[in-house]
Every structure is written in structure tokens, then in C-alpha cells.
Design a protein around this motif. Structure first.
Motif, PDB file in Angstrom:
ATOM      1  N   ILE A 152      25.789  55.986 109.866  1.00 53.61           N
ATOM      2  CA  ILE A 152      26.266  54.845 109.105  1.00 53.61           C
ATOM      3  C   ILE A 152      26.040  53.585 109.932  1.00 53.61           C
ATOM      4  CG2 ILE A 152      28.612  55.110 110.030  1.00 53.61           C
ATOM      5  CD1 ILE A 152      29.696  54.013 107.424  1.00 53.61           C
ATOM      6  N   LEU A 208      27.766  60.022 111.641  1.00 56.99           N
ATOM      7  CA  LEU A 208      28.793  60.520 110.724  1.00 56.99           C
ATOM      8  C   LEU A 208      29.105  61.987 110.978  1.00 56.99           C
ATOM      9  CD1 LEU A 208      27.657  58.844 107.387  1.00 56.99           C
ATOM     10  CD2 LEU A 208      29.781  58.397 108.629  1.00 56.99           C
ATOM     11  N   MET A 268      29.541  60.749 104.071  1.00 56.10           N
ATOM     12  CA  MET A 268      30.458  59.650 104.355  1.00 56.10           C
ATOM     13  C   MET A 268      31.800  59.852 103.645  1.00 56.10           C
ATOM     14  SD  MET A 268      28.535  59.125 101.575  1.00 56.10           S
ATOM     15  CE  MET A 268      26.998  58.449 102.204  1.00 56.10           C
ATOM     16  N   ASP A 271      34.150  54.760 103.531  1.00 57.23           N
ATOM     17  CA  ASP A 271      32.799  54.290 103.850  1.00 57.23           C
ATOM     18  C   ASP A 271      32.090  53.793 102.591  1.00 57.23           C
ATOM     19  OD1 ASP A 271      33.135  55.046 106.520  1.00 57.23           O
ATOM     20  OD2 ASP A 271      32.264  57.030 106.195  1.00 57.23           O
TER      21      ASP A 271
END
Length: 227
Positions: free
Chosen positions: A65, A102, A177, A181
Motif C-alpha cells: 500500500i 500489507l 487491504m 485502507d
């Protein structure tokens, strides 16, 4: 169609890159000696916002991310990077975002100065770099379009469709995610994202099998929402 998972070491699938156009760039990474393969655990930082740009990464497994911390303390998620994606190909001398693993991430790293030097004499590599940069720009435009949508339903539907497309038009998608997120990516609160997913499920368009797995039941209706 089975779900594609990005947080398990066995996955070597590369859904986001064009192998034909990236072969020269892939070759540069596999022959780089200054920065070898770098495994990262969930939560590890590849680079921080404001750090000097030194390395370029190619994600092999897992998901990364990228986010920017705003002056008021809020977090803006700028993207999710999957196998085949590149990080660190920035125009400036400092990273504009922070990149965080992640889950377990395998990546190849290469000194940016080395990559730039090779591109000067390697036309194929220079072309591949240009194509990757164009793809990254298009992804940025796509993200801007999601943020420009006024309704929460349209934003969430557009995110799901975009992510499914990146997985090769998968029907069942495993999301690496969290919902927070996603919320920080589409400019909504986590409560709004959760409520919207529940509404889409109640309307029969998706099936949220868990907080991390979504099955697209009526893709055409989702596309109509985003039209």
C-alpha cells in the motif's frame, strides 16, 4: 473462477503487468547485483514519504500500500501495488508517499541510478520504462475518477471493478487491504464503506463472504452504477 490471493508465498502470478513489454525491465532487475531480492513482513516499510529516492522495486508476491500523510494528520491512500507492479519510479528526488507491505512481500530491488544509466544505452529498457510510467499515470487518473464520483455507492463499486480487472477480471477477489485502507483510498469513512458493501450485498450485486473476500455477482449492474 477461483480467488487470486496475494498474501501467500506460493503465488507467483503477475496479473498487472504486460509481460511482452516489460521483459527488458524485468531483465534489468534480475541481473542487478547492488540490491538483491528483499523480503518484507506485513507492516514493513519499503520507503517513507520524504526519503531520498534510491531504490526501485518490482513486486513479485504480496501486496504493498502507498499513502501520503497530509498536513492535518489524515492519511490518503494513493494506491495498492500487486505482483508485477513497480515502486520508486518517481520524477522527483524524494518519495512522495510511504510504501508499506500489507502482508509478506517478495520484491526485487535495483538502484535507480543504475537503472537510469542502463536506459541511456538500452532502447528496449527505455521503452519499457516509458510504458510502465504511462501505466502508472493512467492508474493515477483512474483513482482521480473514483474520487470525483459523488456517491459512496459509485466509489465503492468503481473500486471493486477496478481491483477485479487488475486480477484478470476475477469474479471472486481476495482483498489484501482492510476496509479502513479502502476508505482512505476512495475518500470515505470506514463506516460508509462497510454500509455500502452491505447495501450492494442486499441488492444482490456482490457477496461479501468475509471482510477480505468479495464475489461480484452482477458485474453489469455494478458497471451501470459507475456509468
Amino acid at each position: 473462477m477461483p480467488a487470486l490471493r496475494y498474501c501467500e508465498p506460493r503465488d507467483a502470478v503477475v496479473p498487472t503487468s504486460d509481460a511482452a513489454t516489460d521483459c527488458d525491465l524485468c531483465g534489468a532487475f534480475t541481473t542487478a547485483t547492488a540490491a538483491p531480492r528483499s523480503p518484507f513482513a506485513a507492516g514493513d516499510i519499503l520507503f517513507h514519504q520524504g526519503d531520498a529516492v534510491r531504490l526501485v522495486y518490482r513486486v513479485l508476491r504480496g501486496a504493498v500500500i502507498s499513502y501520503r500523510l497530509l498536513s492535518d494528520g489524515r492519511r490518503q491512500v494513493t494506491g495498492f501495488h500487486l505482483p508485477g507492479d513497480y515502486l520508486g519510479l518517481e520524477a522527483g528526488v524524494e518519495h512522495a508517499t510511504t510504501a508499506e507491505a500489507l502482508c509478506h512481500v517478495d520484491a526485487l530491488a535495483m538502484e535507480r541510478t543504475d537503472l537510469a544509466a542502463r536506459a541511456v544505452t538500452d532502447i528496449g529498457l527505455a521503452r519499457a520504462l516509458w510504458q510502465v510510467t504511462v501505466r502508472a499515470f493512467r492508474r493515477s487518473e483512474d483513482h482521480a475518477l473514483i474520487l470525483a464520483r459523488q456517491g459512496a455507492t459509485e466509489r465503492v463499486a468503481a473500486f471493486l471493478l477496478d481491483f477485479a480487472q487488475r486480477l484478470g477480471d476475477a469474479v471472486t477477489i481476495d482483498l489484501p487491504m482492510t476496509r479502513q485502507d479502502i476508505a482512505d483510498h476512495v475518500g470515505l469513512t470506514i463506516h460508509t464503506v462497510s454500509r455500502t458493501l452491505s447495501q450492494l450485498q442486499a441488492q444482490g450485486m456482490i457477496e461479501a463472504r468475509s471482510s477480505r473476500q468479495v464475489r461480484l455477482l452482477q458485474r453489469q449492474r455494478l458497471e451501470w452504477l459507475c456509468a
